[in-house]
Design an enzyme around this catalytic site. Structure first.
Site, PDB file in Angstrom:
ATOM      1  N   GLY A 169      80.114 -62.658 -67.235  1.00  0.00           N
ATOM      2  CA  GLY A 169      80.482 -64.111 -67.000  1.00  0.00           C
ATOM      3  C   GLY A 169      81.810 -64.030 -66.120  1.00  0.00           C
ATOM      4  N   GLY A 225      77.573 -59.095 -64.418  1.00  0.00           N
ATOM      5  CA  GLY A 225      76.188 -59.134 -63.782  1.00  0.00           C
ATOM      6  C   GLY A 225      76.693 -59.394 -62.537  1.00  0.00           C
ATOM      7  CB  CYS A 283      55.713 -79.761 -49.706  1.00  0.00           C
ATOM      8  SG  CYS A 283      54.969 -78.802 -48.235  1.00  0.00           S
TER       9      CYS A 283
HETATM   10  C1  LIG Z   1      73.899 -62.888 -68.460  1.00  0.00           C
HETATM   11  C2  LIG Z   1      74.628 -62.199 -69.499  1.00  0.00           C
HETATM   12  C3  LIG Z   1      75.516 -61.390 -68.901  1.00  0.00           C
HETATM   13  C4  LIG Z   1      75.862 -61.282 -67.685  1.00  0.00           C
HETATM   14  O1  LIG Z   1      76.538 -62.522 -67.022  1.00  0.00           O
HETATM   15  P1  LIG Z   1      77.161 -62.710 -65.631  1.00  0.00           P
HETATM   16  O2  LIG Z   1      77.787 -64.038 -65.831  1.00  0.00           O
HETATM   17  O3  LIG Z   1      76.214 -62.449 -64.694  1.00  0.00           O
HETATM   18  O4  LIG Z   1      78.313 -61.671 -65.700  1.00  0.00           O
HETATM   19  C5  LIG Z   1      76.214 -60.635 -69.850  1.00  0.00           C
HETATM   20  N1  LIG Z   1      75.812 -60.767 -71.148  1.00  0.00           N
HETATM   21  C6  LIG Z   1      75.031 -61.419 -71.604  1.00  0.00           C
HETATM   22  C7  LIG Z   1      74.551 -61.469 -73.167  1.00  0.00           C
HETATM   23  C8  LIG Z   1      74.303 -62.273 -70.939  1.00  0.00           C
HETATM   24  O5  LIG Z   1      73.270 -63.143 -71.213  1.00  0.00           O
END
Ligand SMILES: *Cc1c(COP(=O)(O)O)cnc(C)c1O
Length: 363
Positions: free
Chosen positions: A215, A247, A313
């Site tokens: 996150g 991520g 579209c």
């Molecule tokens: C999606 C997710 C992440 C990664 O989140 P990012 O915002 O992409 O860093 C990590 N842990 C869990 C459990 C997730 O669902």
């Protein structure tokens, strides 16, 4: 690292559009920087941000493992990185997926409910996913609702684990919000630790582990403003054993979706630039509700306002609305940047049956 000029040149000389270009050299340098800023914290890459095999292979030397959220991701990651450590999270894991995790030697299971725990075959090392009522400042997305368990659910799981040989309670997993900057992340980490350590001690967990989730903020309105990994690394406590699973903030910056102009027209006072492809290849601006950052590679000097759309579209097929662009003509090439995470893999590729983009990897 690929210099922007080299990326530009490569992008304008492609044989066909649309195309995704992944800057693996840039990704590798970025991952190494993050690794260096967090010497005492384990980093698991959240594969759902972008599970492309080349991206996984590029990240592997710089992370401690991969976090997966489905049996499909699990199978793919195990095949791509046979020796990687894997953590398996996500709500609604099926019995088949739990068996697969056992079969493929998953390192940690993030248990999301007492029912899931009852279906988990042992031996297994478990983190319980906690849904804690903590204050999160300015989160882009709050991950409450169906994710994890409140205190009664956690207590129920701990009680069951104590009676189940082969299931080992190792710690707590939390992924509470996304879009947080480093100070907000540290504030959250401290709140999580204050809650989790006494709880884990009360349940007899020695050498507890905390997985703080992902996150980390990515600001699409300001591509050069990056999450402050230095501050985050310096501010994290030394104990207990910490793990994070970023991520977006790892891979977002290292993908481009490049395409060319098919048509330019002004209708009822608004100018539209119609691009080959569309948001069924790059859904990010639609899901996040932002203008995707872009560079026009074949023209300079922004001079007029236009809305950049694709071939779909639907009026929702907008990459960027009412933005400043140079004078554009058919054949001009545009690169949408920050398309390395939650981009191709979250998009509805088959809608309208256009040709798929080609994929290119810059080392
Ligand atoms: C999606 C997710 C992440 C990664 O989140 P990012 O915002 O992409 O860093 C990590 N842990 C869990 C459990 C997730 O669902």
């Amino acid at each position: 690292m690929n210099e922007p000029a080299a990326m530009n040149e490569y992008a304008v000389n492609l044989d066909s559009y649309p195309a995704y270009i992944y800057d693996l050299a840039g990704l590798e340098a970025h991952a190494a920087e993050i690794r260096a800023a967090l010497p005492d914290t384990e980093i698991f890459y959240a594969a759902k941000a972008n599970p492309d095999a080349e991206i996984l292979r590029t990240l592997a030397p710089h992370v401690d493992g991969i976090e997966v959220s489905s049996g499909g991701e699990l199978t793919h990651v195990r095949a791509t990185l046979p020796n990687s450590r894997i953590a398996f999270g996500g709500p609604g894991k099926t019995t088949e997926e739990l068996a697969l995790a056992h079969h493929l030697n998953v390192d940690r299971i993030h248990v999301e409910s007492p029912r899931e725990l009852s279906r988990l075959p042992g031996p297994a090392s478990v983190l319980l996913r906690a849904n804690l009522p903590l204050k999160t400042l300015d989160a882009a997305l709050t991950m409450s609702g169906p994710f994890g368990m409140d205190e009664p659910g956690l207590d129920e799981c701990a009680g069951r684990i104590a009676e189940t040989p082969g299931i080992d309670l190792r710690g707590i997993h939390v992924h509470l919000a996304s879009g947080l900057d480093a100070p907000a992340m540290l504030d959250l980490a401290a709140q999580i630790r204050d809650w989790a350590l006494p709880w884990l001690e009360a349940h007899g967990v020695n050498d507890p582990e905390l997985n703080l989730g992902g996150g980390m903020a990515v600001d699409y309105t300001s591509p050069d403003t990056r999450f402050d990994w230095e501050t985050y690394g310096k501010g994290l406590p030394e104990s207990p054993a910490l793990r994070i699973e970023p991520g977006r903030a790892l891979t977002a910056y290292h993908g481009w979706y490049v395409t060319d102009v098919l048509d330019v027209k002004t209708t009822r006072g608004e100018t539209y630039v119609i691009l080959r492809g569309g948001t069924h290849h790059l859904r990010t601006p639609v899901t996040k509700g932002h203008d995707q950052p872009f560079k026009v590679l074949t023209a300079n000097d922004p001079e007029s306002r236009a809305t950049l759309v694709g071939q779909l579209c639907t009026p929702k097929d907008v990459f960027a609305r009412d933005v400043l662009v140079p004078h554009l003509s058919p054949g001009d090439v545009i690169a949408f940047t920050m398309a390395g995470a939650y981009a191709w893999n979250i998009s509805h590729h088959d809608f309208l049956m256009h040709p798929k983009p080609t994929f290119h990897y810059r080392r």
